[in-house]
Each structure stands twice: as structure tokens, then as C-alpha cells.
Motif scaffolding. Structure first.
Motif, PDB file in Angstrom:
ATOM      1  N   ALA A  41      -9.067 -10.048 -26.214  1.00 22.08           N
ATOM      2  CA  ALA A  41      -9.907  -8.817 -26.283  1.00 22.08           C
ATOM      3  C   ALA A  41      -9.484  -7.766 -27.207  1.00 22.08           C
ATOM      4  CB  ALA A  41      -9.501  -8.317 -24.725  1.00 22.08           C
ATOM      5  N   THR A  79     -12.851  -4.799 -21.004  1.00 23.67           N
ATOM      6  CA  THR A  79     -12.647  -6.145 -21.096  1.00 23.67           C
ATOM      7  C   THR A  79     -13.081  -6.901 -19.830  1.00 23.67           C
ATOM      8  OG1 THR A  79     -10.366  -5.437 -22.118  1.00 23.67           O
ATOM      9  CG2 THR A  79     -10.273  -7.613 -21.070  1.00 23.67           C
ATOM     10  N   ALA A 105      -5.123 -10.039 -24.327  1.00 28.28           N
ATOM     11  CA  ALA A 105      -5.561  -8.634 -24.578  1.00 28.28           C
ATOM     12  C   ALA A 105      -4.384  -8.013 -25.400  1.00 28.28           C
ATOM     13  CB  ALA A 105      -5.903  -7.982 -23.422  1.00 28.28           C
TER      14      ALA A 105
END
Length: 286
Positions: A176, A184, A208
Motif C-alpha cells: 500500500a 488502504t 503497508a
């Protein structure tokens, strides 16, 4: 959810000694991965070179460029570099790859910025061929060395339909980048749905990245992010500089939020280069 930490390869003023100390401290603290950000057009340390060196002073921690701007590089060289790092580190490398947004990355490497999506599609397929020992052009030999590893796993970055398609076709999952948890979440759902629809086994891995600094470092942290994102314009750079998590409470809250939306590994990326940040983050996050 696993917690990784970035390495300050893009923070100006960082030394080679600090990078190696950061790697050893990150492993000792128990972080899952050591990650990087980078751009050819920014005066950062090159990611794969850093990970090759970090692999020599660590034994367990994984490595993740998040993300490396793949189409700004030749496929043959990237395949060779990644396979080399994978062998030297005992299989600890995962490639986070994306097309990026800095036109200067492509100008400096003599590659086509406008056609970067098309280049990336071909590159992802060709990387798999190179790691399988196939030549990439008629009349040439394979570029990547023969190793004991079956290629290098790929996480695809990007917030587009094409990124989701590439994840399903070529990756083990999706990253992400710097999105907040609320942005996200819908992509996590879409990646999982596309994965299942394509008949891929198991589940996609979701990573992420968010920025942090701790202690009396806000001025340094903001200055670095403003400089790094200056090409995006002052307003965007100010937003990103202001979004970094700079207190124990803010870090705990963002960890909980990313866990809630189904992220498998959150990378907390540093914005200052003092290796003491590693233990400071570990006290809060691990």
C-alpha cells in the motif's frame, strides 16, 4: 500483523556505518523486515546495494524495497541484482516494485516515463523468465545467476486497477505504500476479491508503509519529508510531512488501524537517521 522497520537509506546525511548499525539493531530488536524507499533522482543510497551489505551483518531479518521503481532500470540488470542479493542473504529478499511518479527517474536512466506502465507489464513477465534461467533476448545467455532459490517474490505497489491486475498476474501480494489505513482498506478488499476470482491459491500478502520519528525530532523529520516530496508540490509535501507518526500513542493507534483492515505487515519508515530510533520504536511497537 508483523511490524517491520525502514532503513534510512533516503534520509540525507545518513552514513554507511549508520545503515549497518541500523540493520543489526533492527534484527536484535525483533522487527520482521528491513525496508527501503528510494528514487534515482534523489540523493539516496541504492536499495539493493544496502540490502546486500545489511545481509552480511544480519541472519534473520527480511528485506523489502518498498518500492523500487522497476521500469527505470533494465530488466536484465534488475534480475541479476535481485538474484545476487537473494543468494547472499539466504533468500531473505522480497521485491516491492512499482512504476513511481518522478519523471526525473526516467530522464536520468534514459527510459520512457509515459510508457512506464507498458514497460512494467513486460518487465514483470521477463523477471520471472530471467529467474527461471531463460535468456531475455535472442542470441544472449541468461542474465541472472543460477542460485538455490526459485526467483525473488514480488509485491506490486500502486493504487490503480492496473496494480491490482499485476498483483494477481505476477505477485505474491500488494503493498500500500504510504496510504493511511482508511484509504488502504478498500484496496485490500479489491486485491483479495481479484485474487480469488483469478483462482490463485491461498491469500495475497498485504504490506503497508507509514512514516515515523520519535523523541525531539519533529523539525528534522518534517524537513526531510518536505525535501523528499518537494516535486509533488508544496501542498502535497506539507500533507505528507504532517502525516508522519511522532508520538507513542500515534504509532500504537496506526498499528491497530492497519491490523483492523487486514494488513499482514506494517513497515514504519524512519524520517531521521539516528539508530537509537530503532529501540525507541521497538519499545512502542513490539
Amino acid at each position: 500483523m508483523e511490524i517491520g522497520i525502514g532503513i534510512p537509506n533516503s534520509v540525507r546525511g545518513t552514513t554507511g556505518a549508520q545503515l549497518l548499525e541500523w540493520a543489526t539493531r533492527a534484527e536484535a530488536a525483533g522487527f520482521s523486515s528491513l525496508a527501503s524507499i528510494g528514487a534515482v533522482s534523489y540523493p539516496s543510497y541504492e536499495e539493493l546495494t544496502v540490502f546486500a551489505a545489511a545481509g552480511a551483518v544480519t541472519e534473520r531479518i527480511r528485506f523489502l524495497p518498498n518500492v523500487l521503481i522497476a521500469p527505470a532500470r533494465s530488466t536484465a540488470e534488475l534480475a541479476k541484482q535481485a538474484a545476487t542479493v537473494q543468494e547472499l542473504t539466504g533468500g531473505r529478499l522480497t521485491l516491492g516494485l512499482g512504476v513511481g511518479w518522478r519523471e526525473a527517474d526516467y530522464t536520468l536512466t534514459g527510459r520512457d516515463f509515459a510508457g512506464r506502465g507498458r514497460l512494467f507489464d513486460q518487465q514483470l513477465a521477463d523477471l520471472r523468465r530471467a529467474w527461471a534461467g531463460e535468456p531475455l533476448a535472442d542470441g544472449t545467455r541468461p542474465a541472472a545467476p543460477e542460485t538455490g532459490h526459485h526467483g525473488v517474490p514480488v509485491l506490486v505497489g500502486g493504487n490503480t486497477d492496473a496494480a491490482i491486475r499485476r498483483t494477481v498476474e505476477h505477485g505474491i501480494g500488494w503493498t500500500a505504500g504510504g496510504l493511511p489505513p482508511e484509504a488502504t482498506a478498500p484496496f485490500v478488499e479489491r486485491v483479495h476479491a481479484a485474487w480469488a476470482e483469478a483462482g490463485r491459491e491461498g491469500s495475497p500478502r498485504i504490506a503497508a508503509l507509514n512514516y515515523f520519528s520519535l523523541g525531539d525530532t519533529e523539525a528534522q523529520s518534517r524537513a526531510y519529508l518536505l525535501d523528499y516530496y518537494e516535486p509533488m508540490g508544496r501542498e502535497t509535501a506539507e500533507y505528507i510531512a504532517g502525516s508522519a507518526h511522532r508520538s507513542p500513542q500515534a504509532i500504537k493507534e496506526v498499528i491497530a488501524a492497519f491490523a483492523e483492515v487486514g494488513v499482514d505487515e506494517l513497515i514504519l519508515d524512519p524520517t531521521v537517521s539516528d539508530p537509537a530510533q530503532v529501540e525507541m520504536l521497538a519499545e512502542v511497537a513490539l
